[in-house]
Design a protein around this motif. Structure first.
Motif, PDB file in Angstrom:
ATOM      1  N   ASP A  90       6.098 -30.875 -11.594  1.00 50.84           N
ATOM      2  CA  ASP A  90       4.705 -31.552 -12.464  1.00 50.84           C
ATOM      3  C   ASP A  90       5.982 -30.836 -12.903  1.00 50.84           C
ATOM      4  O   ASP A  90       5.535 -31.480 -14.902  1.00 50.84           O
ATOM      5  N   THR A  91       6.888 -29.928 -12.897  1.00 49.61           N
ATOM      6  CA  THR A  91       7.906 -30.509 -14.499  1.00 49.61           C
ATOM      7  C   THR A  91       8.050 -31.118 -15.390  1.00 49.61           C
ATOM      8  O   THR A  91       8.197 -32.059 -15.279  1.00 49.61           O
ATOM      9  N   ALA A  92       7.584 -30.690 -16.595  1.00 50.03           N
ATOM     10  CA  ALA A  92       7.450 -32.290 -17.744  1.00 50.03           C
ATOM     11  C   ALA A  92       7.103 -31.465 -19.311  1.00 50.03           C
ATOM     12  O   ALA A  92       6.479 -30.220 -18.954  1.00 50.03           O
ATOM     13  N   PRO A  93       8.171 -31.951 -20.270  1.00 52.44           N
ATOM     14  CA  PRO A  93       7.753 -31.042 -21.954  1.00 52.44           C
ATOM     15  C   PRO A  93       6.439 -31.608 -22.287  1.00 52.44           C
ATOM     16  O   PRO A  93       5.784 -33.017 -22.338  1.00 52.44           O
ATOM     17  N   VAL A  94       5.652 -30.829 -22.906  1.00 54.46           N
ATOM     18  CA  VAL A  94       4.202 -31.190 -23.120  1.00 54.46           C
ATOM     19  C   VAL A  94       4.018 -31.201 -24.171  1.00 54.46           C
ATOM     20  O   VAL A  94       3.171 -31.909 -24.630  1.00 54.46           O
ATOM     21  N   HIS A  95       5.238 -31.383 -25.061  1.00 55.37           N
ATOM     22  CA  HIS A  95       5.131 -31.314 -26.775  1.00 55.37           C
ATOM     23  C   HIS A  95       4.597 -32.992 -26.890  1.00 55.37           C
ATOM     24  O   HIS A  95       3.415 -32.661 -28.266  1.00 55.37           O
ATOM     25  N   GLY A  96       4.803 -33.458 -26.920  1.00 62.20           N
ATOM     26  CA  GLY A  96       4.389 -34.910 -26.782  1.00 62.20           C
ATOM     27  C   GLY A  96       2.547 -35.031 -26.529  1.00 62.20           C
ATOM     28  O   GLY A  96       2.065 -35.180 -28.035  1.00 62.20           O
ATOM     29  N   LEU A  97       2.198 -34.463 -25.453  1.00 59.13           N
ATOM     30  CA  LEU A  97       1.057 -34.522 -25.015  1.00 59.13           C
ATOM     31  C   LEU A  97      -0.340 -33.688 -26.322  1.00 59.13           C
ATOM     32  O   LEU A  97      -0.853 -33.661 -26.848  1.00 59.13           O
ATOM     33  N   VAL A  98       0.751 -32.188 -26.451  1.00 63.86           N
ATOM     34  CA  VAL A  98       0.565 -30.955 -27.754  1.00 63.86           C
ATOM     35  C   VAL A  98       0.026 -32.151 -29.016  1.00 63.86           C
ATOM     36  O   VAL A  98      -1.090 -31.367 -29.854  1.00 63.86           O
ATOM     37  N   ALA A  99       1.441 -32.209 -29.441  1.00 63.76           N
ATOM     38  CA  ALA A  99       1.071 -32.577 -30.351  1.00 63.76           C
ATOM     39  C   ALA A  99      -0.205 -33.771 -30.722  1.00 63.76           C
ATOM     40  O   ALA A  99      -0.723 -34.365 -32.326  1.00 63.76           O
ATOM     41  N   ASP A 100      -0.028 -34.396 -29.738  1.00 66.16           N
ATOM     42  CA  ASP A 100      -1.285 -35.705 -29.420  1.00 66.16           C
ATOM     43  C   ASP A 100      -3.027 -35.292 -29.697  1.00 66.16           C
ATOM     44  O   ASP A 100      -3.504 -35.220 -30.888  1.00 66.16           O
ATOM     45  N   LEU A 101      -3.208 -34.178 -29.528  1.00 67.65           N
ATOM     46  CA  LEU A 101      -3.550 -33.015 -29.080  1.00 67.65           C
ATOM     47  C   LEU A 101      -3.737 -32.765 -30.276  1.00 67.65           C
ATOM     48  O   LEU A 101      -5.265 -32.128 -31.220  1.00 67.65           O
ATOM     49  N   LEU A 102      -3.439 -32.152 -30.878  1.00 65.46           N
ATOM     50  CA  LEU A 102      -3.827 -31.002 -32.160  1.00 65.46           C
ATOM     51  C   LEU A 102      -3.645 -32.187 -32.910  1.00 65.46           C
ATOM     52  O   LEU A 102      -4.352 -31.666 -33.995  1.00 65.46           O
ATOM     53  N   ALA A 103      -2.770 -33.017 -33.702  1.00 64.39           N
ATOM     54  CA  ALA A 103      -3.336 -34.406 -34.281  1.00 64.39           C
ATOM     55  C   ALA A 103      -4.803 -34.819 -34.040  1.00 64.39           C
ATOM     56  O   ALA A 103      -5.744 -35.348 -35.492  1.00 64.39           O
ATOM     57  N   ALA A 104      -5.552 -35.372 -33.230  1.00 64.20           N
ATOM     58  CA  ALA A 104      -6.832 -35.562 -33.037  1.00 64.20           C
ATOM     59  C   ALA A 104      -7.727 -34.870 -32.935  1.00 64.20           C
ATOM     60  O   ALA A 104      -9.044 -35.004 -33.196  1.00 64.20           O
ATOM     61  N   VAL A 105      -7.963 -33.507 -32.480  1.00 57.99           N
ATOM     62  CA  VAL A 105      -9.315 -33.178 -32.030  1.00 57.99           C
ATOM     63  C   VAL A 105      -8.930 -31.273 -32.885  1.00 57.99           C
ATOM     64  O   VAL A 105      -7.751 -30.046 -32.593  1.00 57.99           O
TER      65      VAL A 105
END
Length: 374
Positions: free
Chosen positions: A234-249
């Protein structure tokens, strides 16, 4: 009841404000580390690099004891500091995965993604990486070219640049082909927002997707077991996922990427750092059928198996469903799930409500059943 007895009872600590409670927890952890950490082995073993109890003891007794400072003390995935008014995060990691090439990736993109993810879960926007190579005499140039090319592609996908590096070559037989060390720098968007010590009773625990894919993929890729499974890392960069989460929650308290030691190790770190209990419902933990089946044959628990593109999130319980929806809206979080909650008692422990209706403690392993997975 006597006056003196009344006075003694009133001295029992009452609930305190969040900053005071966090500082009290950090003070207790600091005292515990200074008092208890001791390496009993005379030589390094594979367990010391597995992310479990042996690793934590080695870090606290040797490295933390020697290098102790306020930036290192929290033992987060990255150190957060300020230079000329800018809040930055710095992290480093080394990669010794075997085999070097595996379904879904190789040591090169793994090195980039792993470092990007350590910055991301620390609340930083990844910017720059270093790359150090330790190569064994006789290592094929063709393989090195493939690894470097995959690093280039991964860095472009994550929006980072590899800006400095180093190369060393050791004699044949003195390494295992290729090892990579990386360091990463990023800008912290909201300084002081995140940390596992910030978890509090009532919070929810989420994972961003199925767990254990990477560790089981690596084990099967070694070809030591006669098991066929349609499975990729499942290797992948999660920076986009994290950015969306922090912006919304706004209620996100902490994040970790579940690499060595898997989700179970992260949950124990949360419980101990915040002096709380973590209660997980086994039936809600997402695990692919292939991973579960292979884990059963290997005699291991998927909770302890490494991921390389999954995050564990601690969020205010009132915002759990919103956080879940935000994760699921991102391609890397479509199978996200709420797997548990934070409770007051018993502090420092992780409890698993099993599918059979019982409850068991999920403790740290001493070592790792799957060495050299990253």
């Amino acid at each position: 009841m006597s006056t003196s007895e009344t006075e003694r009872r009133t001295r029992i600590p009452l609930p305190v404000t969040t900053p005071e409670r966090e500082q009290a927890v950090l003070d207790r952890i600091d005292k515990a580390r200074r008092r208890r950490a001791k390496v009993r082995e005379e030589r390094i073993t594979l367990s010391h690099g597995a992310g479990g109890k042996a690793t934590q003891t080695l870090i606290e007794a040797i490295f933390l004891d020697a290098f102790r400072n306020p930036l290192l003390e929290p033992l987060e995935d990255a150190a957060e500091f300020t230079i000329n008014g800018a809040s930055l995060a710095l992290t480093t990691d080394s990669y010794v995965v075997s085999p070097l090439f595996f379904p879904g990736g190789n040591i090169g993109d793994l090195a980039v993604n792993g470092t990007v993810n350590d910055l991301a879960v620390s609340g930083a926007k990844p910017l720059y990486l270093s790359a150090g190579f330790i190569l064994e005499e006789g290592f094929p140039i063709e393989d090195l070219t493939k690894i470097v090319e995959s690093m280039k592609i991964a860095a472009e996908a994550a929006g980072v640049q590899i800006v400095t590096g180093d190369t060393k070559v050791v004699q044949r037989g003195k390494a295992d082909g290729c090892y990579i060390n990386t360091a990463g720098v990023g800008v912290v968007m909201n300084p002081g927002q995140l940390g596992v010590a910030k978890a509090r009773p009532g919070d929810a625990i989420l994972v961003s997707g199925p767990i254990g894919d990477h560790g089981v993929t690596i084990m099967l890729a070694r070809g030591e077991l006669d098991i066929d499974a349609d499975l990729e890392s499942d290797t992948a960069p999660v920076h986009g996922l994290v950015a969306d989460l922090l912006a919304a929650v706004p209620g996100v308290r902490a994040m970790r990427d579940a690499t060595r030691g898997g989700v179970a190790t992260i949950l124990n770190e949360i419980a101990k750092a915040a002096d709380v209990a973590v209660v997980v419902d086994e039936k809600t933990v997402p695990v692919r059928t292939e991973v579960r089946g292979a884990s059963e044959l290997l005699g291991i628990d998927p909770l302890y198996v490494a991921c390389e593109g999954r995050i564990v999130v601690v969020v205010d319980g009132a915002q759990a469903e919103h956080a879940l929806a935000t994760l699921r809206a991102h391609p890397l979080g479509t199978d996200a799930a709420i797997i548990g909650r934070v409770a007051e008692d018993p502090p420092g422990l992780v409890l698993l409500n099993t599918t059979f209706g019982g409850t068991r403690i999920v403790d740290l392993l001493v070592g790792d059943p799957l060495p050299r997975i990253c």
